[in-house]
Scaffold this motif. Structure first.
Motif, mmCIF file in Angstrom:
data_model
loop_
_atom_site.group_PDB
_atom_site.id
_atom_site.type_symbol
_atom_site.label_atom_id
_atom_site.label_comp_id
_atom_site.label_asym_id
_atom_site.label_seq_id
_atom_site.Cartn_x
_atom_site.Cartn_y
_atom_site.Cartn_z
ATOM 1 N N GLY A 149 -18.747 -10.460 -10.136
ATOM 2 C CA GLY A 149 -18.510 -10.877 -8.756
ATOM 3 C C GLY A 149 -17.052 -11.063 -8.409
ATOM 4 N N LEU A 150 -16.274 -11.684 -9.291
ATOM 5 C CA LEU A 150 -14.862 -11.925 -9.010
ATOM 6 C C LEU A 150 -14.081 -10.612 -8.949
ATOM 7 C CD1 LEU A 150 -14.187 -15.044 -11.290
ATOM 8 C CD2 LEU A 150 -14.327 -15.010 -8.792
ATOM 9 N N VAL A 151 -14.456 -9.654 -9.788
ATOM 10 C CA VAL A 151 -13.780 -8.351 -9.801
ATOM 11 C C VAL A 151 -14.059 -7.591 -8.511
ATOM 12 C CG1 VAL A 151 -13.707 -6.098 -10.935
ATOM 13 C CG2 VAL A 151 -13.768 -8.182 -12.313
ATOM 14 N N ILE A 152 -15.321 -7.515 -8.124
ATOM 15 C CA ILE A 152 -15.698 -6.798 -6.907
ATOM 16 C C ILE A 152 -15.068 -7.455 -5.682
ATOM 17 C CG2 ILE A 152 -17.638 -6.134 -5.428
ATOM 18 C CD1 ILE A 152 -19.322 -5.925 -7.978
ATOM 19 N N ALA A 153 -15.023 -8.774 -5.672
ATOM 20 C CA ALA A 153 -14.413 -9.486 -4.548
ATOM 21 C C ALA A 153 -12.933 -9.153 -4.416
ATOM 22 C CB ALA A 153 -14.604 -10.989 -4.728
ATOM 23 N N LYS A 154 -12.242 -9.019 -5.544
ATOM 24 C CA LYS A 154 -10.825 -8.662 -5.526
ATOM 25 C C LYS A 154 -10.627 -7.295 -4.880
ATOM 26 C CE LYS A 154 -6.462 -9.123 -6.816
ATOM 27 N NZ LYS A 154 -5.587 -10.188 -6.291
ATOM 28 N N ILE A 155 -11.469 -6.340 -5.228
ATOM 29 C CA ILE A 155 -11.364 -4.990 -4.656
ATOM 30 C C ILE A 155 -11.665 -5.012 -3.167
ATOM 31 C CG2 ILE A 155 -12.342 -2.666 -4.706
ATOM 32 C CD1 ILE A 155 -12.870 -3.097 -7.709
ATOM 33 N N MET A 156 -12.688 -5.751 -2.763
ATOM 34 C CA MET A 156 -13.075 -5.810 -1.357
ATOM 35 C C MET A 156 -11.979 -6.429 -0.503
ATOM 36 S SD MET A 156 -17.126 -6.817 -1.741
ATOM 37 C CE MET A 156 -17.432 -6.794 0.023
ATOM 38 N N GLY A 157 -11.308 -7.437 -1.019
ATOM 39 C CA GLY A 157 -10.195 -8.044 -0.293
ATOM 40 C C GLY A 157 -9.051 -7.068 -0.086
ATOM 41 N N THR A 158 -8.755 -6.262 -1.113
ATOM 42 C CA THR A 158 -7.688 -5.255 -1.007
ATOM 43 C C THR A 158 -8.046 -4.192 0.022
ATOM 44 O OG1 THR A 158 -7.125 -5.625 -3.338
ATOM 45 C CG2 THR A 158 -6.287 -3.623 -2.309
ATOM 46 N N VAL A 159 -9.300 -3.765 0.050
ATOM 47 C CA VAL A 159 -9.748 -2.760 1.018
ATOM 48 C C VAL A 159 -9.610 -3.284 2.442
ATOM 49 C CG1 VAL A 159 -11.746 -1.461 1.862
ATOM 50 C CG2 VAL A 159 -11.302 -1.610 -0.596
ATOM 51 N N ALA A 160 -10.028 -4.524 2.669
ATOM 52 C CA ALA A 160 -9.935 -5.111 4.007
ATOM 53 C C ALA A 160 -8.484 -5.172 4.483
ATOM 54 C CB ALA A 160 -10.556 -6.509 4.003
ATOM 55 N N SER A 161 -7.583 -5.555 3.588
ATOM 56 C CA SER A 161 -6.169 -5.644 3.934
ATOM 57 C C SER A 161 -5.582 -4.275 4.238
ATOM 58 C CB SER A 161 -5.402 -6.308 2.790
ATOM 59 O OG SER A 161 -4.038 -6.434 3.101
ATOM 60 N N TRP A 162 -5.950 -3.267 3.445
ATOM 61 C CA TRP A 162 -5.452 -1.899 3.667
ATOM 62 C C TRP A 162 -5.915 -1.346 5.011
ATOM 63 C CZ3 TRP A 162 -9.170 2.336 2.677
ATOM 64 C CH2 TRP A 162 -8.692 3.550 3.148
ATOM 65 N N LEU A 163 -7.171 -1.562 5.360
ATOM 66 C CA LEU A 163 -7.685 -1.060 6.641
ATOM 67 C C LEU A 163 -6.923 -1.669 7.811
ATOM 68 C CD1 LEU A 163 -11.527 -1.073 5.916
ATOM 69 C CD2 LEU A 163 -9.998 0.907 6.060
ATOM 70 N N PHE A 164 -6.588 -2.938 7.696
ATOM 71 C CA PHE A 164 -5.796 -3.595 8.741
ATOM 72 C C PHE A 164 -4.403 -2.983 8.826
ATOM 73 C CE2 PHE A 164 -2.602 -6.841 9.745
ATOM 74 C CZ PHE A 164 -2.988 -7.189 11.033
ATOM 75 N N LEU A 165 -3.754 -2.793 7.683
ATOM 76 C CA LEU A 165 -2.406 -2.221 7.656
ATOM 77 C C LEU A 165 -2.385 -0.799 8.202
ATOM 78 C CD1 LEU A 165 -1.137 -3.458 4.173
ATOM 79 C CD2 LEU A 165 -0.145 -4.058 6.382
ATOM 80 N N SER A 166 -3.422 -0.037 7.917
ATOM 81 C CA SER A 166 -3.456 1.351 8.371
ATOM 82 C C SER A 166 -3.461 1.453 9.898
ATOM 83 C CB SER A 166 -4.675 2.070 7.796
ATOM 84 O OG SER A 166 -5.886 1.534 8.310
ATOM 85 N N LYS A 167 -4.042 0.462 10.556
ATOM 86 C CA LYS A 167 -4.076 0.463 12.019
ATOM 87 C C LYS A 167 -2.757 -0.021 12.618
ATOM 88 C CE LYS A 167 -9.093 -0.233 12.357
ATOM 89 N NZ LYS A 167 -10.177 -1.110 12.864
ATOM 90 N N LYS A 168 -2.022 -0.848 11.884
ATOM 91 C CA LYS A 168 -0.783 -1.435 12.398
ATOM 92 C C LYS A 168 0.468 -0.733 11.874
ATOM 93 C CE LYS A 168 -2.822 -4.967 14.489
ATOM 94 N NZ LYS A 168 -2.712 -5.227 15.955
ATOM 95 N N SER A 169 0.310 0.238 10.994
ATOM 96 C CA SER A 169 1.455 0.804 10.297
ATOM 97 C C SER A 169 2.453 1.472 11.241
ATOM 98 C CB SER A 169 0.988 1.829 9.259
ATOM 99 O OG SER A 169 2.099 2.405 8.604
ATOM 100 N N PRO A 170 3.756 1.155 11.092
ATOM 101 C CA PRO A 170 4.798 1.826 11.879
ATOM 102 C C PRO A 170 5.043 3.256 11.403
ATOM 103 C CG PRO A 170 5.799 0.320 10.316
ATOM 104 C CD PRO A 170 4.313 0.105 10.225
ATOM 105 N N ILE A 171 4.522 3.601 10.215
ATOM 106 C CA ILE A 171 4.629 4.957 9.690
ATOM 107 C C ILE A 171 3.208 5.486 9.490
ATOM 108 C CG2 ILE A 171 5.508 6.449 7.850
ATOM 109 C CD1 ILE A 171 7.610 4.413 7.237
ATOM 110 N N PRO A 172 2.674 6.254 10.423
ATOM 111 C CA PRO A 172 1.313 6.767 10.280
ATOM 112 C C PRO A 172 1.232 7.819 9.178
ATOM 113 C CG PRO A 172 2.376 7.753 12.183
ATOM 114 C CD PRO A 172 3.318 6.702 11.674
ATOM 115 N N PHE A 173 0.093 7.878 8.558
ATOM 116 C CA PHE A 173 -0.099 8.884 7.508
ATOM 117 C C PHE A 173 -0.253 10.267 8.136
ATOM 118 C CE2 PHE A 173 -3.028 11.449 4.902
ATOM 119 C CZ PHE A 173 -2.254 11.563 3.765
ATOM 120 N N LYS A 174 0.509 11.238 7.624
ATOM 121 C CA LYS A 174 0.430 12.615 8.104
ATOM 122 C C LYS A 174 0.314 13.546 6.903
ATOM 123 C CE LYS A 174 3.270 11.899 12.267
ATOM 124 N NZ LYS A 174 4.507 12.327 12.994
#
Length: 395
Positions: A149-174
């Motif tokens: 549970g602790l391992v999966i939770a760590k991964i899920m937290g990282t995914v949530a943070s990345w999705l937020f950053l991808s929407k706010k990023s000043p450098i879009p992925f191309k």
């Protein structure tokens, strides 16, 4: 908030998960951290440096491409090496490529944000990462629907943070053909060339205590240390890593503008500020660690507090010196840092390995030896950092 929230949730997690769960999480994170060293070929650290925005965008894309390829390679080849790991760790190792993948992409977006000084976005992303981890950990701890549970939770937290950053990023992925990225790969070749292997050795060294405990001590010892590690990591990340982001951007800017005298002054003030913040925490842990851990996390975790009181002074040394290590990235002098990292790797494993395997020291005595070693080695590292800044001032 990003570091306070998991810390505040830990008293609940210690009542939902057993010592074995913390031991497993600690061992997994040690292995995953070692593999995560090479994400993106370390080109994500170079996103801050280009003066031309288009070049920064290419470095950003290059980092993500290499992260995808690297995570796939780990997924394909790591199962062939499972026999070298303890039996209780084999199943959770399948999550290592997944963690490495999302951590690598997250790191690229974090450095893109640092380049544009959008530190508020980074702060929100890290808070979201913490909230995602807490919610997932509590849910999995109560429901017991999944193992690790602790391992999966760590991964899920990282995914949530990345999705937020991808929407706010000043450098879009191309998407870019790789041939268009060759110039940037060559320009910043020192990052993979001189950054990966020394950092790889350094990360193994940082996880050496966990690896030694996994090999030579009981799972209960590792579990108690796992809680100590989680608790001490909170202020280290809160103060150290958060300050490191700002310090890196500021030093890179001063160096690019040839303001070497200001850079040296800023370095000294940063070291003093980190020391002032670290001393009170160090003293509280040293004098009240055992009673605090027993009160906050439950009486069965008092032994984790004993470990924390022993490790207090090494904690202070790392808090001051580690954030300042980005001076080598800002000045593109990774060769200097690599020399210390090789020294640190060798001395750490020789010292801890000898004490555990041959002297068979009790864990408390092993931790005392570890603290002495850390203070000496990080003292040397600080001197190297200071000399690097001073040398640039006289160029």
């Amino acid at each position: 908030m990003a570091q306070a929230l998991p810390f505040l949730a830990t008293p609940l997690l210690t009542r939902l998960f057993a010592e074995e769960d913390f031991a497993l999480y600690t061992s997994f994170f040690a292995v995953a951290s070692i593999f995560a060293v090479a994400v993106g070929g370390k080109y994500h650290l170079a996103i801050v440096l280009p003066k031309v925005e288009q070049d920064a965008q290419k470095v950003f894309t290059l980092s993500i491409y290499l992260t995808l390829a690297y995570a796939l390679a780990i997924a394909l080849f790591l199962p062939f090496f499972h026999r070298f790991f303890p039996d209780n760790l084999k199943d959770v190792l399948y999550y290592v490529p997944l963690y490495v993948l999302f951590f690598g992409i997250w790191s690229a977006y974090i450095n893109a944000s640092i380049r544009h000084k959008t530190f508020t976005t980074n702060a929100k992303a890290k808070v979201l990462q913490a909230i995602g981890y807490i919610i997932a950990a509590i849910g999995l701890g109560y429901s017991k629907v999944l193992a690790f549970g602790l391992v999966i939770a760590k991964i899920m937290g990282t995914v949530a943070s990345w999705l937020f950053l991808s929407k706010k990023s000043p450098i879009p992925f191309k998407l870019h053909p790789f041939r268009d990225l060759k110039e940037m790969a060559k320009t910043y070749i020192d990052y993979p060339k001189y950054g990966i292997w020394p950092s790889f050795l350094n990360t193994i060294s940082l996880q050496a205590l966990v690896l030694i405990l996994t090999k030579f001590y009981t799972i209960d010892d590792l579990g108690y240390f796992g809680l100590t590690f989680m608790v001490l990591s909170a202020p280290l990340t809160l103060i150290g890593n958060s300050y490191k982001d700002v310090f890196y951007q500021k030093m890179a800017s001063l160096m690019n503008d040839q303001r070497h005298k200001e850079a040296l002054v800023f370095f000294k003030k940063s070291a003093l500020a980190l020391l002032v913040m670290g001393i009170p925490i160090c003293l509280i842990l040293y004098f009240f660690g055992e009673s605090l851990f027993g009160f906050v996390f439950g009486k069965k975790w008092s032994r984790s507090g004993v470990f924390a009181s022993i490790l207090a002074f090494s904690f202070a040394a790392k808090l001051v010196v580690s954030p300042l290590s980005s001076i080598f990235n800002a000045t593109n002098t990774l060769r200097i840092a690599s020399k210390w990292q090789v020294l640190y790797f060798i001395s750490t494993f020789v010292t801890l390995g000898y004490c555990a395997a041959f002297l068979e020291l009790p864990i408390e005595q092993l931790l005392v030896v570890y603290v002495i070693h850390e203070i000496v080695l990080y003292g040397v590292y600080f001197v190297m950092q200071y000399r690097t800044v001073r040398a640039y001032r006289t160029d």
